[in-house]
Design an enzyme around this catalytic site. Structure first.
Site, short mmCIF file in Angstrom:
data_model
loop_
_atom_site.label_atom_id
_atom_site.label_comp_id
_atom_site.label_asym_id
_atom_site.label_seq_id
_atom_site.Cartn_x
_atom_site.Cartn_y
_atom_site.Cartn_z
N HIS A 18 16.84 -23.19 -18.10
CA HIS A 18 16.92 -22.88 -16.56
C HIS A 18 17.42 -24.10 -15.66
CE1 HIS A 18 13.31 -20.46 -18.24
NE2 HIS A 18 14.57 -19.43 -17.95
N LYS A 42 4.76 -8.43 -17.99
CA LYS A 42 4.32 -9.76 -18.84
C LYS A 42 3.21 -10.27 -18.27
CE LYS A 42 9.06 -11.00 -20.06
NZ LYS A 42 10.16 -11.87 -19.71
N ARG A 91 22.47 -16.16 -22.85
CA ARG A 91 22.43 -16.81 -24.10
C ARG A 91 23.16 -16.30 -25.01
NH1 ARG A 91 16.19 -17.77 -23.88
NH2 ARG A 91 16.42 -15.81 -22.92
N SER A 129 11.65 -19.46 -23.45
CA SER A 129 10.31 -19.65 -22.85
C SER A 129 9.19 -19.18 -23.65
CB SER A 129 10.47 -18.93 -21.49
OG SER A 129 11.10 -19.60 -20.58
#
Ligand code: ADP
Length: 151
Positions: A18, A42, A91, A129
């Site tokens: 990040h 979440k 990604r 993460s």
């Protein structure tokens, strides 16, 4: 006019991947607001106020970066911060599919909000993460994945 971008995310936790997106984003934008969001889907693992403070520390020498928590729609928070751009990282193709949906939704809500994507630097392509969080749960030291010390 000053170009402000909002970099929104759960950042649970904020990683070196990040940070790399933010640093590279600074060559495009005058100011970047890192918005640590409460994602309704979440449940957080790391306390949001603790994460805001840690990320502030990681950018303490960078006057063009600010860090805040938010619990509204991303597009509303962008408006509040006068940010006309959203910054996100990619990604792989799974990120692309997910990010495409989110970007289309944000565009639907506010047609003036443009999302910019930066492809991850290769050294952070496998950093997530979720994986870092799992390691932490099982007692693995995760400091080398983070731009601050957890302790
Ligand atoms: P969210 O829960 O909103 O998807 P994350 O905190 O998981 O937020 O990620 C925020 C943004 O950072 C997303 O655009 C994600 O694709 C991107 N990102 C996550 N990890 C990396 C990494 N290692 N390199 C580059 N971008 C990343």
């Amino acid at each position: 006019m000053k170009k402000t971008a909002l970099f929104p995310g759960s950042f649970d936790p904020f990683t070196n991947g990040h940070k790399d997106i933010v640093i590279r984003g600074l060559s495009i934008f005058d100011h970047i607001v890192i918005g640590i969001g409460y994602n309704t889907a979440k449940k957080r693992y790391f306390d949001i106020d603790m994460m805001v403070n840690k990320v502030k520390l990681a950018f303490e020498h960078e006057p063009n970066v600010s860090v805040e928590a938010f619990d509204t729609l991303t597009s509303d928070f962008a408006k509040l911060k006068n940010a006309k751009y959203l910054l996100r990282g990619l990604r792989n193709t799974s990120d692309l599919e997910y990010e495409n949906t989110i970007a289309q939704a944000n565009k639907y809500i506010n047609k003036d909000l443009e999302t910019f994507f930066l492809i991850t630097s290769p050294e952070y392509a496998a950093l997530s993460s979720t994986v870092v969080r799992e390691m932490h749960k099982y007692g693995v030291n995760i400091d080398k994945f983070l731009p601050y010390n957890l302790s």
